[in-house]
Scaffold this motif. Structure first.
Motif, PDB file in Angstrom:
ATOM      1  N   THR A  57       0.875  -1.096  -0.108  1.00 48.18           N
ATOM      2  CA  THR A  57       0.112  -0.072   0.296  1.00 48.18           C
ATOM      3  C   THR A  57       0.882   1.146  -0.093  1.00 48.18           C
ATOM      4  OG1 THR A  57      -1.741  -1.138   1.171  1.00 48.18           O
ATOM      5  CG2 THR A  57      -1.886   1.267   1.216  1.00 48.18           C
ATOM      6  N   PHE A  58       0.700   1.953  -0.898  1.00 43.71           N
ATOM      7  CA  PHE A  58       1.353   3.401  -1.036  1.00 43.71           C
ATOM      8  C   PHE A  58       2.818   3.283  -1.235  1.00 43.71           C
ATOM      9  CE2 PHE A  58       2.570   7.602  -0.166  1.00 43.71           C
ATOM     10  CZ  PHE A  58       1.790   8.389  -0.841  1.00 43.71           C
ATOM     11  N   GLN A 105       6.365   6.161  -4.603  1.00 43.36           N
ATOM     12  CA  GLN A 105       5.023   6.552  -4.407  1.00 43.36           C
ATOM     13  C   GLN A 105       4.034   6.362  -5.679  1.00 43.36           C
ATOM     14  OE1 GLN A 105       5.175  10.476  -3.086  1.00 43.36           O
ATOM     15  NE2 GLN A 105       6.343  10.026  -1.415  1.00 43.36           N
ATOM     16  N   LEU A 110      -3.465   2.697  -5.699  1.00 47.65           N
ATOM     17  CA  LEU A 110      -2.813   2.869  -4.271  1.00 47.65           C
ATOM     18  C   LEU A 110      -2.264   1.502  -3.814  1.00 47.65           C
ATOM     19  CD1 LEU A 110      -2.842   4.582  -1.635  1.00 47.65           C
ATOM     20  CD2 LEU A 110      -4.927   3.382  -0.912  1.00 47.65           C
ATOM     21  N   ARG A 111      -2.549   0.261  -4.303  1.00 46.30           N
ATOM     22  CA  ARG A 111      -2.225  -0.898  -3.875  1.00 46.30           C
ATOM     23  C   ARG A 111      -1.671  -1.937  -5.052  1.00 46.30           C
ATOM     24  NH1 ARG A 111      -6.592   0.224  -0.233  1.00 46.30           N
ATOM     25  NH2 ARG A 111      -6.099  -0.027   1.712  1.00 46.30           N
ATOM     26  N   GLN A 207     -10.483  10.802   5.259  1.00 51.82           N
ATOM     27  CA  GLN A 207      -9.052  10.264   5.596  1.00 51.82           C
ATOM     28  C   GLN A 207      -9.113   9.169   6.313  1.00 51.82           C
ATOM     29  OE1 GLN A 207      -6.293  12.052   4.772  1.00 51.82           O
ATOM     30  NE2 GLN A 207      -7.649  13.096   3.530  1.00 51.82           N
ATOM     31  N   TYR A 214     -14.078   2.248   4.162  1.00 53.61           N
ATOM     32  CA  TYR A 214     -13.979   3.506   3.560  1.00 53.61           C
ATOM     33  C   TYR A 214     -15.134   4.308   3.853  1.00 53.61           C
ATOM     34  CZ  TYR A 214     -10.048   2.648   0.395  1.00 53.61           C
ATOM     35  OH  TYR A 214      -8.821   2.354  -0.342  1.00 53.61           O
ATOM     36  N   GLN A 275      -8.599   0.966  -4.429  1.00 52.40           N
ATOM     37  CA  GLN A 275      -7.568   1.734  -5.436  1.00 52.40           C
ATOM     38  C   GLN A 275      -7.682   3.220  -5.408  1.00 52.40           C
ATOM     39  OE1 GLN A 275      -4.633   0.316  -6.128  1.00 52.40           O
ATOM     40  NE2 GLN A 275      -5.149  -1.980  -6.692  1.00 52.40           N
ATOM     41  N   LYS A 276      -8.302   3.773  -4.744  1.00 56.47           N
ATOM     42  CA  LYS A 276      -8.735   4.997  -4.564  1.00 56.47           C
ATOM     43  C   LYS A 276      -8.088   5.716  -3.307  1.00 56.47           C
ATOM     44  CE  LYS A 276     -11.753   5.142  -7.947  1.00 56.47           C
ATOM     45  NZ  LYS A 276     -11.418   5.921  -9.140  1.00 56.47           N
ATOM     46  N   LYS A 277      -7.595   6.666  -3.540  1.00 57.77           N
ATOM     47  CA  LYS A 277      -7.147   7.342  -2.075  1.00 57.77           C
ATOM     48  C   LYS A 277      -7.880   8.490  -1.764  1.00 57.77           C
ATOM     49  CE  LYS A 277      -3.810   8.688  -5.000  1.00 57.77           C
ATOM     50  NZ  LYS A 277      -3.974   7.905  -6.381  1.00 57.77           N
ATOM     51  N   ASP A 280     -10.209  11.383  -3.285  1.00 55.62           N
ATOM     52  CA  ASP A 280     -10.812  10.827  -4.484  1.00 55.62           C
ATOM     53  C   ASP A 280     -12.326  11.035  -4.562  1.00 55.62           C
ATOM     54  OD1 ASP A 280      -8.362  10.715  -5.592  1.00 55.62           O
ATOM     55  OD2 ASP A 280      -8.240   8.590  -5.660  1.00 55.62           O
TER      56      ASP A 280
END
Length: 307
Positions: A57-58, A105, A110-111, A207, A214, A275-277, A280
């Protein structure tokens, strides 16, 4: 014969397809957040579909190979490099002793998933090596630890390698904004206005996003809904708490809950969501159970036929 962790990054976890059959004991399934990417990584190497991989992740994760093998990388583009040379996801690469594999990064997503020929070797706990940190289960140590500097990740060494890549038509679109939702039996308890608002609004990822779920911010729905008797929670369930802001529950979700649920994201839409941050934007799109089943069968058949 192993990879040595040089830099552990933000979060790198050993995962297989999950720990199933124990929710009645309060034990969640775990497993890969992006199942489609996970399955393709194993397919690229002719691994068993459940062979253990690393979910990164990240990025900011670095490994050094102590023996030769073949790897596959799928999922997010974390600007991976092999001996400082840029490599792309969704294909295989040969690895030799002393090679350094690094993830930086994200460029998109994201993953990312790192698979090795034959799978990473770890002792299963309750039939799975899936890491669930909250429950202290699985992973390299069996105690739910994330990977740390100095860890050795064993595998069966091999000098055999086949250059392969996932067909372009099978690649997921991580920029997709629409997340597919199947409605459940509690959907009818929401007002027509709330239903319309839910499916027509744009939500922002807060966040507070992790493997458990989520949290979203946007148009409030279902504020007049009463709590329900606690019941089992399926993967992808969309809970509506008292503030009306949806929570999508994912792989490390709790096993029971008492918030009303407006619906459930599908398996592969949940993968896109993962896969979203934070910050988003997404929107929800209604599909029927039949449509969801057809989509899953299509994705699985595509992998099977490719194998």
């Amino acid at each position: 014969m192993a990879f040595k962790v040089i830099q552990p990054g933000m979060l790198a976890l050993l995962q297989d397809l999950g720990r199933h059959g124990y929710q009645h004991l309060g034990i969640t399934s775990g497993g890969p957040m992006d199942e489609l990417a996970f399955r393709w990584a194993n397919a690229l190497l002719d691994n068993d579909s459940n062979a253990a991989q690393i979910e990164i992740t990240f990025g900011m994760f670095t490994l050094e190979a102590q023996a030769s093998t073949s790897i596959a990388i799928t999922g997010a583009d974390l600007r991976a490099t092999l001996n400082d040379k840029v490599i792309l996801p969704w294909q295989t690469y040969p690895i030799h002793k002393g090679d350094v594999l690094a993830f930086h990064q994200p460029r998109f997503g994201l993953r990312a998933y790192l698979a090795v020929k034959g799978g990473f070797l770890a002792q299963p706990v309750l039939g799975s090596v899936a890491t669930v940190m909250r429950e202290k289960l699985g992973g390299l140590t069996g105690a739910g630890d994330k990977l740390s500097k100095g860890n050795l990740l064993p595998f069966h060494a091999t000098t055999q390698h086949q250059q392969r890549a996932v067909p372009r038509l099978a690649l997921p679109n991580y920029d997709q904004v629409e997340i597919d939702v199947v409605t459940g039996y509690q959907f009818k308890h929401f007002s027509g206005l709330d239903r319309a608002r839910f499916f027509s609004s744009t939500y922002t990822l807060s966040q507070h996003c992790d493997r458990m779920g989520y949290r979203l911010t946007g148009a409030a729905v279902g504020r007049d809904q009463k709590g329900i008797i606690s019941e089992g929670i399926a993967y992808g369930a969309i809970q509506i708490p008292s503030d009306g802001q949806p929570i999508v529950l994912l792989r490390d979700r709790q096993t029971i809950g008492g918030y009303p649920k407006i619906g459930c994201v599908t398996n592969f839409s949940g993968a896109l969501l993962s896969q979203k941050k934070p910050d988003d934007s997404i929107g929800f799109r209604y599909i029927s159970v039949d449509q969801a089943e057809r989509e899953r069968h299509l994705q699985m058949a595509r992998i099977h036929q490719w194998r």
